[in-house]
Write a protein that holds these residues in place. Structure first.
Motif, PDB file in Angstrom:
ATOM      1  N   PRO A  54       0.823  -1.222   0.000  1.00  0.00           N
ATOM      2  CA  PRO A  54       0.000   0.000   0.000  1.00  0.00           C
ATOM      3  C   PRO A  54       0.856   1.271   0.000  1.00  0.00           C
ATOM      4  O   PRO A  54       1.920   1.314   0.622  1.00  0.00           O
ATOM      5  CB  PRO A  54      -0.802  -0.104   1.306  1.00  0.00           C
ATOM      6  N   VAL A  55       0.367   2.282  -0.712  1.00  0.00           N
ATOM      7  CA  VAL A  55       1.085   3.560  -0.837  1.00  0.00           C
ATOM      8  C   VAL A  55       0.232   4.676  -0.233  1.00  0.00           C
ATOM      9  O   VAL A  55      -0.978   4.735  -0.461  1.00  0.00           O
ATOM     10  CB  VAL A  55       1.364   3.884  -2.332  1.00  0.00           C
ATOM     11  N   THR A  56       0.877   5.553   0.537  1.00  0.00           N
ATOM     12  CA  THR A  56       0.228   6.748   1.085  1.00  0.00           C
ATOM     13  C   THR A  56       0.845   7.980   0.447  1.00  0.00           C
ATOM     14  O   THR A  56       2.073   8.062   0.325  1.00  0.00           O
ATOM     15  CB  THR A  56       0.450   6.827   2.614  1.00  0.00           C
ATOM     16  N   VAL A  57       0.006   8.922   0.056  1.00  0.00           N
ATOM     17  CA  VAL A  57       0.500  10.204  -0.464  1.00  0.00           C
ATOM     18  C   VAL A  57       0.056  11.306   0.494  1.00  0.00           C
ATOM     19  O   VAL A  57      -1.140  11.452   0.763  1.00  0.00           O
ATOM     20  CB  VAL A  57      -0.049  10.474  -1.885  1.00  0.00           C
ATOM     21  N   PHE A  58       1.025  12.043   1.027  1.00  0.00           N
ATOM     22  CA  PHE A  58       0.706  13.168   1.921  1.00  0.00           C
ATOM     23  C   PHE A  58       1.194  14.451   1.269  1.00  0.00           C
ATOM     24  O   PHE A  58       2.389  14.731   1.242  1.00  0.00           O
ATOM     25  CB  PHE A  58       1.373  12.961   3.290  1.00  0.00           C
ATOM     26  N   SER A  59       0.259  15.205   0.711  1.00  0.00           N
ATOM     27  CA  SER A  59       0.584  16.465   0.036  1.00  0.00           C
ATOM     28  C   SER A  59       0.156  17.607   0.940  1.00  0.00           C
ATOM     29  O   SER A  59      -0.976  18.080   0.870  1.00  0.00           O
ATOM     30  CB  SER A  59      -0.154  16.554  -1.296  1.00  0.00           C
ATOM     31  N   LYS A  60       1.099  18.039   1.766  1.00  0.00           N
ATOM     32  CA  LYS A  60       0.781  19.072   2.761  1.00  0.00           C
ATOM     33  C   LYS A  60       0.354  20.375   2.080  1.00  0.00           C
ATOM     34  O   LYS A  60       1.042  20.867   1.186  1.00  0.00           O
ATOM     35  CB  LYS A  60       2.030  19.298   3.616  1.00  0.00           C
ATOM     36  N   GLY A  61      -0.801  20.869   2.480  1.00  0.00           N
ATOM     37  CA  GLY A  61      -1.261  22.162   1.967  1.00  0.00           C
ATOM     38  C   GLY A  61      -1.990  22.112   0.632  1.00  0.00           C
ATOM     39  O   GLY A  61      -2.481  23.130   0.167  1.00  0.00           O
ATOM     40  N   ALA A  62      -2.076  20.927   0.024  1.00  0.00           N
ATOM     41  CA  ALA A  62      -2.667  20.857  -1.323  1.00  0.00           C
ATOM     42  C   ALA A  62      -4.169  20.588  -1.257  1.00  0.00           C
ATOM     43  O   ALA A  62      -4.692  19.715  -1.941  1.00  0.00           O
ATOM     44  CB  ALA A  62      -1.953  19.798  -2.161  1.00  0.00           C
ATOM     45  N   TYR A  63      -4.855  21.381  -0.432  1.00  0.00           N
ATOM     46  CA  TYR A  63      -6.318  21.237  -0.306  1.00  0.00           C
ATOM     47  C   TYR A  63      -6.998  21.420  -1.663  1.00  0.00           C
ATOM     48  O   TYR A  63      -8.009  20.811  -1.963  1.00  0.00           O
ATOM     49  CB  TYR A  63      -6.868  22.253   0.706  1.00  0.00           C
ATOM     50  N   PHE A  64      -6.379  22.267  -2.508  1.00  0.00           N
ATOM     51  CA  PHE A  64      -6.959  22.605  -3.816  1.00  0.00           C
ATOM     52  C   PHE A  64      -6.919  21.424  -4.784  1.00  0.00           C
ATOM     53  O   PHE A  64      -7.601  21.428  -5.791  1.00  0.00           O
ATOM     54  CB  PHE A  64      -6.195  23.796  -4.422  1.00  0.00           C
ATOM     55  N   ALA A  65      -6.094  20.416  -4.489  1.00  0.00           N
ATOM     56  CA  ALA A  65      -5.900  19.304  -5.437  1.00  0.00           C
ATOM     57  C   ALA A  65      -6.473  17.990  -4.912  1.00  0.00           C
ATOM     58  O   ALA A  65      -6.103  16.920  -5.388  1.00  0.00           O
ATOM     59  CB  ALA A  65      -4.406  19.149  -5.741  1.00  0.00           C
TER      60      ALA A  65
END
Ligand code: CP3
Length: 342
Positions: free
Chosen positions: A237-248
Motif C-alpha cells: 500500500p502507498v500513502t500520499v501526503f501532500s501538505k497544503g494541497a487542499y486545492f488538489a
C-alpha cells in the motif's frame, strides 16, 4: 512474515478494522529523551541515519514507548538528493544545508540515477534489522520525499519560507524543471522498491511543500510525478501526503494509491467528498492540540474520530509532531484513539 498487529495494513486496503490504527508523522526522534540520548552520543544526525543498528533502535523506540500501531524507518528524505550527487549537512538548530545546488542544464546532467542498493545500502540494512527486531509486532513504513519537495531542496539548498527560487525555476525554465523532476522520479521509484524488498510493509510519499504551488503548477510539476510513482509501486500500500494541497484533493483522489494524508486545514467531510470512497484517509489532528491539556486532547481526538468514521481511516496528526511536545501528551492522543468507541 505475518504481522501480529496488521490494523494499519487492513485500514489502508479498506478492510474492516476492530479499531482505528494510529501512528505519528515524525514519531522517530525529536520528542523522545531516549532518542536524544543516542543522538547526543554521536557526531550528529547523519551519523545516526547512516548507522543501521542505531537507526533501527530509534525506529523501534516509539513502538516500545508510545505503543503506536506502526514504525517508520528512521532516515530523512534528503538521502535521495545526496545519493544523486548533492551531499547535505544537517546544521544544528538550523536544518539542512546543501553546498551545491542546481542552476543549469549541465547541473541536472551531472546528477546520477544511483544504484540505491549501493549508495543507500545503510537504509536497506536499517530496514532489515528493524524488521528482524520488530519480529512482526507492527508494520514498518518506508518513505521518500515526493519529487516536487526534493526538487525544492535541490534548487534552494536549504529550507525556505517561500521556496521562491524553486518556483522561479518552474516559470523561467520549465524544461529544466521537468528534466530534474524526471530524474528524481526514476530514483524515487528504485528507492521505494528497494525499501520494499528490504522489508517495508507500506510506503509514504511526503510532499511537504505541495501547498506553495498554484493548483495548475501542482498538477503539472507535482501530481504528474507522484502519479508515475504510484503507478510503479504495486507491491505494498502507498500513502500520499501532500501538505497544503487542499486545492488538489480531487486529483489526489484519482491517484493509484491506497491512502491520502490530510493536514489539519482539510475539512474531513469535504475531503471525503472530493477524494471519494475508494481511498483511506490519514490524519489530521492539528499538531498544536498536543500543547493543550489531557482533557482537551481527548475531546479533540474523539471529535476527529467521529468525523472520519471507523473504517478507511488511519489516525495521525495533520503534520509531523513538534519537537517540544512532551511524550505524555502524545501518549494521551494515542490512548484516546485506542479507547474510542464508535
Ligand atoms: O517520521 C519519522 O519519525 C522518521 C524520520 C524522518 C525524519 N525526517 C528524521 C529527521 C522523516 C519521515 C523525515 C522526513 C522529512 N525530512 C521531511 C518530510 C516531512 C515533513 O516534516 O514535512 C522533510 C521536509 C525533511 C527535511 C528535514 N530533515 C528538515 C527540514 C530537518 C530540520 C528540521 C526538523 O524537522 O527537525 C530535518 C532533520 C531531521 N529529520 C530530524 C529528524 C529526527 C531532526 C534532526 C536531529 O535529530 O538533529
Amino acid at each position: 512474515m505475518k504481522l501480529d498487529n496488521d490494523l494499519l495494513i487492513k485500514a489502508a486496503i479498506g478492510e474492516n478494522v476492530e479499531r482505528t490504527p494510529v501512528w505519528l508523522m515524525r514519531q522517530a526522534g525529536r520528542i523522545l529523551p531516549e532518542y536524544r540520548a543516542i543522538r547526543n552520543s554521536l557526531s550528529g544526525f547523519k551519523e545516526l541515519v547512516e548507522t543501521p543498528h542505531l537507526a533501527a533502535e530509534v525506529t523501534i523506540q516509539p513502538v516500545d514507548i508510545l505503543d503506536v500501531d506502526a514504525a517508520i524507518i528512521f532516515s530523512d528524505i534528503l538521502v535521495v538528493p545526496e545519493a544523486m550527487g548533492l551531499s547535505y549537512q544537517m546544521i544544528e538548530k538550523k536544518g539542512p544545508w546543501f553546498e551545491k545546488t542546481i542552476h543549469t542544464n549541465e547541473d541536472v546532467d551531472s546528477l546520477v540515477i544511483p544504484d540505491v542498493n549501493d549508495q543507500l545500502s545503510y537504509v536497506m540494512e536499517a530496514i532489515r534489522i528493524t524488521k528482524k527486531e520488530l519480529n512482526g509486532r507492527v508494520p514498518l513504513i518506508g518513505f521518500a520525499g515526493a519529487p516536487w519537495t526534493i526538487f525544492s531542496y535541490m534548487i534552494e539548498g536549504q529550507g525556505s519560507k517561500t521556496f521562491s527560487k524553486a518556483k522561479k525555476m518552474l516559470y523561467t525554465n520549465p524544461e529544466l524543471a521537468h528534466n530534474l523532476l524526471k530524474k528524481i522520479t526514476l530514483t524515487t521509484i528504485k528507492y521505494l522498491k528497494a525499501q520494499i524488498s528490504a522489508g517495508a510493509d507500506v510506503v509514504q510519499l511526503f510532499d511537504s511543500w505541495a501547498g506553495i504551488l498554484t493548483h495548475q503548477q501542482y498538477i503539472e510539476f507535482g501530481i504528474k510525478y507522484v502519479n508515475e510513482i504510484c503507478n510503479a509501486i504495486n507491491e505494498v500500500p502507498v500513502t500520499v501526503f501532500s501538505k497544503g494541497a487542499y486545492f488538489a484533493r480531487k486529483e489526489l483522489g484519482e491517484l493509484k494509491c491506497n491512502t491520502i494524508g490530510l493536514d489539519w486545514n482539510m475539512d474531513i467531510k469535504k475531503s471525503r467528498e472530493l477524494i471519494g470512497p475508494e481511498k483511506t484517509l490519514q490524519g489530521n489532528l492539528d499538531p498544536c492540540v498536543l500543547y493543550s491539556d489531557f482533557k482537551n486532547i481527548q475531546k479533540q481526538t474523539n471529535e476527529m474520530l467521529c468525523k472520519f468514521g471507523k473504517n478507511r481511516h488511519i489516525a495521525n496528526l495533520g503534520h509531523g509532531v513538534y519537537p517540544d511536545i512532551t511524550p505524555d501528551k502524545v501518549i494521551c492522543f494515542i490512548e484516546a484513539v485506542k479507547t474510542y468507541k464508535n
